[in-house]
Design a protein around this motif. Structure first.
Motif, PDB file in Angstrom:
ATOM      1  N   PHE A  65       0.701  -1.040  -0.008  1.00  0.00           N
ATOM      2  CA  PHE A  65       0.010  -0.050   0.101  1.00  0.00           C
ATOM      3  C   PHE A  65       0.701   1.747  -0.014  1.00  0.00           C
ATOM      4  O   PHE A  65       1.689   0.984   0.018  1.00  0.00           O
ATOM      5  CB  PHE A  65      -0.948   0.637   1.448  1.00  0.00           C
ATOM      6  N   LEU A  66       0.278   2.163  -0.861  1.00  0.00           N
ATOM      7  CA  LEU A  66       1.162   3.154  -0.869  1.00  0.00           C
ATOM      8  C   LEU A  66       0.246   4.806   0.147  1.00  0.00           C
ATOM      9  O   LEU A  66      -0.632   4.666   0.679  1.00  0.00           O
ATOM     10  CB  LEU A  66       1.287   4.339  -2.486  1.00  0.00           C
ATOM     11  N   TYR A  67       1.111   5.979   0.503  1.00  0.00           N
ATOM     12  CA  TYR A  67       0.854   7.196   0.834  1.00  0.00           C
ATOM     13  C   TYR A  67       0.429   7.024   2.297  1.00  0.00           C
ATOM     14  O   TYR A  67      -0.652   7.008   2.832  1.00  0.00           O
ATOM     15  CB  TYR A  67      -0.434   7.784   0.133  1.00  0.00           C
ATOM     16  N   CYS A  68       1.536   6.268   3.280  1.00  0.00           N
ATOM     17  CA  CYS A  68       0.722   6.244   4.781  1.00  0.00           C
ATOM     18  C   CYS A  68       0.520   7.984   5.385  1.00  0.00           C
ATOM     19  O   CYS A  68       1.396   8.599   5.053  1.00  0.00           O
ATOM     20  CB  CYS A  68       1.780   5.507   5.690  1.00  0.00           C
ATOM     21  N   TYR A  69       0.215   8.385   6.638  1.00  0.00           N
ATOM     22  CA  TYR A  69      -0.038   9.650   6.862  1.00  0.00           C
ATOM     23  C   TYR A  69       0.301   8.778   8.281  1.00  0.00           C
ATOM     24  O   TYR A  69      -0.100   8.629   9.178  1.00  0.00           O
ATOM     25  CB  TYR A  69      -0.844   9.813   7.099  1.00  0.00           C
TER      26      TYR A  69
ATOM     27  N   PHE B 290      16.971   7.261   4.854  1.00  0.00           N
ATOM     28  CA  PHE B 290      15.853   6.525   4.286  1.00  0.00           C
ATOM     29  C   PHE B 290      16.016   5.577   2.743  1.00  0.00           C
ATOM     30  O   PHE B 290      17.179   5.984   2.480  1.00  0.00           O
ATOM     31  CB  PHE B 290      14.984   7.764   3.593  1.00  0.00           C
ATOM     32  N   ASP B 291      15.547   4.383   2.566  1.00  0.00           N
ATOM     33  CA  ASP B 291      15.487   4.164   1.717  1.00  0.00           C
ATOM     34  C   ASP B 291      15.459   4.930   0.062  1.00  0.00           C
ATOM     35  O   ASP B 291      16.380   4.417  -0.824  1.00  0.00           O
ATOM     36  CB  ASP B 291      15.366   2.415   0.899  1.00  0.00           C
ATOM     37  N   ARG B 292      14.342   5.659   0.051  1.00  0.00           N
ATOM     38  CA  ARG B 292      14.198   6.138  -0.788  1.00  0.00           C
ATOM     39  C   ARG B 292      13.710   7.110  -0.500  1.00  0.00           C
ATOM     40  O   ARG B 292      12.407   7.274   0.644  1.00  0.00           O
ATOM     41  CB  ARG B 292      12.896   5.737  -1.532  1.00  0.00           C
ATOM     42  N   LEU B 293      13.943   8.240  -1.009  1.00  0.00           N
ATOM     43  CA  LEU B 293      13.489  10.241  -1.261  1.00  0.00           C
ATOM     44  C   LEU B 293      13.525  10.652  -1.843  1.00  0.00           C
ATOM     45  O   LEU B 293      14.273  10.824  -3.148  1.00  0.00           O
ATOM     46  CB  LEU B 293      14.354  10.111  -0.109  1.00  0.00           C
ATOM     47  N   GLY B 294      12.208  10.905  -1.974  1.00  0.00           N
ATOM     48  CA  GLY B 294      11.831  12.365  -3.516  1.00  0.00           C
ATOM     49  C   GLY B 294      11.623  14.014  -2.819  1.00  0.00           C
ATOM     50  O   GLY B 294      10.972  13.644  -0.994  1.00  0.00           O
ATOM     51  N   VAL B 295      12.165  14.339  -3.192  1.00  0.00           N
ATOM     52  CA  VAL B 295      12.424  16.143  -2.709  1.00  0.00           C
ATOM     53  C   VAL B 295      11.494  16.832  -4.009  1.00  0.00           C
ATOM     54  O   VAL B 295      11.689  17.001  -5.551  1.00  0.00           O
ATOM     55  CB  VAL B 295      13.417  16.287  -2.555  1.00  0.00           C
ATOM     56  N   PHE B 296      10.502  17.832  -3.082  1.00  0.00           N
ATOM     57  CA  PHE B 296       9.304  18.592  -4.249  1.00  0.00           C
ATOM     58  C   PHE B 296       9.515  19.719  -3.988  1.00  0.00           C
ATOM     59  O   PHE B 296       9.927  20.144  -2.691  1.00  0.00           O
ATOM     60  CB  PHE B 296       8.023  18.264  -4.128  1.00  0.00           C
ATOM     61  N   SER B 297       9.778  20.795  -4.788  1.00  0.00           N
ATOM     62  CA  SER B 297      10.019  22.259  -5.197  1.00  0.00           C
ATOM     63  C   SER B 297       8.524  22.735  -4.275  1.00  0.00           C
ATOM     64  O   SER B 297       7.509  22.101  -4.815  1.00  0.00           O
ATOM     65  CB  SER B 297      10.582  22.723  -5.827  1.00  0.00           C
ATOM     66  N   TYR B 298       8.370  23.062  -3.546  1.00  0.00           N
ATOM     67  CA  TYR B 298       7.448  23.640  -2.942  1.00  0.00           C
ATOM     68  C   TYR B 298       6.235  24.666  -4.224  1.00  0.00           C
ATOM     69  O   TYR B 298       7.227  25.857  -4.696  1.00  0.00           O
ATOM     70  CB  TYR B 298       7.281  25.470  -2.006  1.00  0.00           C
ATOM     71  N   SER B 299       5.122  24.785  -4.831  1.00  0.00           N
ATOM     72  CA  SER B 299       4.850  25.211  -5.737  1.00  0.00           C
ATOM     73  C   SER B 299       3.333  25.756  -5.063  1.00  0.00           C
ATOM     74  O   SER B 299       2.640  25.503  -4.390  1.00  0.00           O
ATOM     75  CB  SER B 299       3.932  24.451  -6.739  1.00  0.00           C
ATOM     76  N   ASP B 300       3.703  27.048  -5.504  1.00  0.00           N
ATOM     77  CA  ASP B 300       2.443  28.357  -4.887  1.00  0.00           C
ATOM     78  C   ASP B 300       1.119  28.273  -5.288  1.00  0.00           C
ATOM     79  O   ASP B 300       1.272  28.982  -6.259  1.00  0.00           O
ATOM     80  CB  ASP B 300       2.986  29.284  -4.572  1.00  0.00           C
ATOM     81  N   GLU B 301       0.844  27.552  -4.784  1.00  0.00           N
ATOM     82  CA  GLU B 301      -0.666  26.837  -5.887  1.00  0.00           C
ATOM     83  C   GLU B 301      -1.859  28.138  -5.227  1.00  0.00           C
ATOM     84  O   GLU B 301      -1.902  28.240  -3.933  1.00  0.00           O
ATOM     85  CB  GLU B 301      -1.456  26.052  -5.076  1.00  0.00           C
TER      86      GLU B 301
ATOM     87  N   SER C  40      11.433  -6.189  -3.352  1.00  0.00           N
ATOM     88  CA  SER C  40       9.611  -6.381  -2.808  1.00  0.00           C
ATOM     89  C   SER C  40      10.116  -4.621  -2.387  1.00  0.00           C
ATOM     90  O   SER C  40       8.412  -4.378  -2.365  1.00  0.00           O
ATOM     91  CB  SER C  40       9.476  -7.653  -2.478  1.00  0.00           C
ATOM     92  N   THR C  41      11.427  -4.658  -2.218  1.00  0.00           N
ATOM     93  CA  THR C  41      11.084  -3.073  -1.441  1.00  0.00           C
ATOM     94  C   THR C  41      11.219  -1.803  -2.670  1.00  0.00           C
ATOM     95  O   THR C  41      11.362  -0.677  -2.302  1.00  0.00           O
ATOM     96  CB  THR C  41      12.292  -2.300  -0.839  1.00  0.00           C
ATOM     97  N   GLN C  42      11.068  -2.028  -3.573  1.00  0.00           N
ATOM     98  CA  GLN C  42      10.954  -1.164  -5.121  1.00  0.00           C
ATOM     99  C   GLN C  42      10.106  -1.157  -6.018  1.00  0.00           C
ATOM    100  O   GLN C  42       9.512  -2.021  -6.076  1.00  0.00           O
ATOM    101  CB  GLN C  42      11.734  -1.615  -6.312  1.00  0.00           C
ATOM    102  N   ALA C  43       8.575   0.165  -5.025  1.00  0.00           N
ATOM    103  CA  ALA C  43       7.573  -0.359  -5.625  1.00  0.00           C
ATOM    104  C   ALA C  43       7.578   0.159  -7.194  1.00  0.00           C
ATOM    105  O   ALA C  43       8.826   1.422  -8.044  1.00  0.00           O
ATOM    106  CB  ALA C  43       6.803   1.417  -5.479  1.00  0.00           C
ATOM    107  N   PRO C  44       6.604   0.178  -8.628  1.00  0.00           N
ATOM    108  CA  PRO C  44       6.549  -0.181  -9.700  1.00  0.00           C
ATOM    109  C   PRO C  44       6.574   1.975 -10.246  1.00  0.00           C
ATOM    110  O   PRO C  44       5.756   2.425  -9.486  1.00  0.00           O
ATOM    111  CB  PRO C  44       5.528  -0.549  -9.654  1.00  0.00           C
ATOM    112  N   GLU C  45       7.255   2.281 -10.900  1.00  0.00           N
ATOM    113  CA  GLU C  45       7.557   3.121 -11.425  1.00  0.00           C
ATOM    114  C   GLU C  45       7.540   4.925 -11.121  1.00  0.00           C
ATOM    115  O   GLU C  45       8.197   5.596 -11.344  1.00  0.00           O
ATOM    116  CB  GLU C  45       5.631   3.492 -11.990  1.00  0.00           C
ATOM    117  N   ILE C  46       8.184   4.370  -9.335  1.00  0.00           N
ATOM    118  CA  ILE C  46       8.747   5.497  -8.434  1.00  0.00           C
ATOM    119  C   ILE C  46      10.339   5.449  -8.005  1.00  0.00           C
ATOM    120  O   ILE C  46      11.133   6.462  -7.616  1.00  0.00           O
ATOM    121  CB  ILE C  46       7.767   5.728  -6.939  1.00  0.00           C
ATOM    122  N   ASP C  47      10.308   3.904  -7.680  1.00  0.00           N
ATOM    123  CA  ASP C  47      11.711   3.199  -7.099  1.00  0.00           C
ATOM    124  C   ASP C  47      12.274   3.103  -8.033  1.00  0.00           C
ATOM    125  O   ASP C  47      12.019   3.057  -9.708  1.00  0.00           O
ATOM    126  CB  ASP C  47      11.744   2.564  -6.273  1.00  0.00           C
TER     127      ASP C  47
END
Length: 443
Positions: free
Chosen positions: A209-213, A303-314, A378-385
């Protein structure tokens, strides 16, 4: 796509062959909006050069900019919002749709569906919408309040997908960890995962499953993941930041120390777990000290995997109203710095896998070269890792969807290389197929 095919329409991956082209859009952040607009304009050209008679735009961009699209993009013939999916067939056929756009949409196990993924893995959406107040996020405005699918509906769909040859199911939603709360379920996600793990299948299966809070990650959930072999040992938990100051302005709360304790508990409960997160840099009010705190946290968290996003001022987000905006150059530099830090961490963690023999799922030829095949841990999710490149396939033919055993021989920044060392048992691959791009639809 499922509704169209069930009504006799044919899908094509080639826009030049399409009578009707449908572009499904995103409007979460500026790059997504721009990609959506560019794709709409690109597809509009096929009304001049191809068979296309209609161009239909669907998704979140419609929810956010319906009036602007109608006014500024005459090339577009019809619009479908996120609650109007049932209008698609009528619009393609030139009929008057009857769908109620005010009725919150959430598909179920009887909804016609066409997989847009390779046949060995699939996504199942278990919930729609979100009730969290994160100030940077506009999703609740366009997806609505949180609502879960019925428990039996998810199990039914998963059982059907497994019976059709799918080997890996990935559960998604804007917040999967809230699953079942609106239905009065306690530990809803943990209960669902345990039931999915117990579905009888002919071959080994993976469920993730993806996207834990983070504040919804319970000990019951962790124990459930640890207990069932079919539940992959993988946690995707977007933390967004580590500074208490920034997290407070994001309306998420907590801080780096709290997160470190949670990470320690996750790793203690689930040996060998892979943990992925994402961070936002340049959020309004993020000082140099806040950013340094974030860097120190990432170094400590490993972290095994880390994505970094630039803040987008919506303009429709709550954070748009905040002061102390960070300039674009600083945001760019902070993103590069944090990713450089993570690159070293990722490579070091990958190096610890060299020499180990681990199960992998064979994916197929690499996008870079058809001569090189790739697989995933199994610790590599499809399309993102990252992926694992197969240097030596051994004596047996490779089949997408096979779960094999690989010895890791090389470590790279994000990817790995290895050789298959097992003997496959029988033919486990699903039948061959033609992958359909979900943006393009023809009659």
């Amino acid at each position: 796509m499922g509704q169209l095919t069930s009504n006799g329409h044919e899908l094509t991956p080639h826009p030049s062959d399409a009578d009707v082209i449908v572009v499904n859009t995103c409007s979460f952040i500026d790059p997504a909006k721009q990609e959506s607009i560019d794709t709409i304009l690109e597809m509009a050209e096929y009304k001049k050069t191809g068979r296309a008679q209609k161009l239909i735009v669907a998704g979140c961009l419609v929810e956010r900019y319906r009036g602007d699209i109608q006014k500024d993009m005459p090339e577009v013939d019809a619009l479908i919002g996120t609650n109007e999916l049932e209008k698609i067939t009528a619009l393609c056929e030139g009929l008057e749709p009857t769908a109620n756009p005010l009725q919150p949409y959430l598909y179920h196990d009887l909804t016609p569906r066409v997989l847009a993924t390779p046949r060995h893995f699939a996504y199942i959406k278990i919930a729609e919408g979100c009730d969290h107040p994160c100030t940077f996020c506009v999703i609740p405005q366009y997806r609505g309040n949180f609502r879960s699918r019925r428990f039996e509906s998810v199990i039914s769909e998963a059982t059907r997908l497994f019976s059709q040859g799918v080997r890996e199911i990935n559960l998604i939603g804007q917040d999967t960890t809230c699953y079942g709360e609106d239905l009065g379920m306690k530990d809803g996600l943990a209960t669902l995962l345990a039931r999915l793990a117990q579905i009888e299948t002919q071959h080994e299966k993976w469920v993730r499953f993806l996207y834990c809070y983070p504040n919804k990650v319970t000990q019951k959930l962790l124990d459930t993941i640890a207990e069932h072999p079919a539940l992959v040992k993988y946690i995707d938990m977007p933390l967004q930041h580590a500074s208490a100051n920034v997290l407070k302005r994001m309306k998420r709360g907590a801080n780096g120390d709290i997160f470190l304790k949670l990470l320690e508990r996750i790793r203690r409960t689930i040996p060998g777990v892979g943990i992925r997160t994402s961070m936002i840099v340049g959020f309004p009010g993020e000082s140099e000290q806040d950013f340094e705190e974030l860097c120190q946290f990432v170094q400590a968290a490993q972290f095994d995997r880390l994505g970094v996003f630039s803040y987008s001022d919506e303009d429709s987000s709550k954070s748009f109203e905040l002061d102390a905006k960070v300039d674009a150059k600083s945001i760019y530099n902070r993103k590069r710095h944090l990713m450089a830090l993570q690159r070293k961490i990722s490579k070091a963690r990958n190096r610890t896998l060299i020499g180990r023999e681990l199960p992998v799922m064979v994916e197929g030829p690499s996008a870079d070269s058809e001569l090189v095949w790739q697989a995933r841990l199994s610790t590599q999710a499809p399309e993102i890792d990252g992926v694992v490149y197969i240097s030596d396939p051994g004596e047996f033919p490779l089949r997408p969807g096979d779960i094999r055993v690989m010895r890791i021989t090389e470590a790279h920044d994000y990817d790995l290389t290895g050789e298959l060392v097992d003997t496959p048992s029988g033919s486990t691959a699903p039948p061959s197929f033609v992958q359909i791009q979900p943006a393009l639809i023809a009659r």
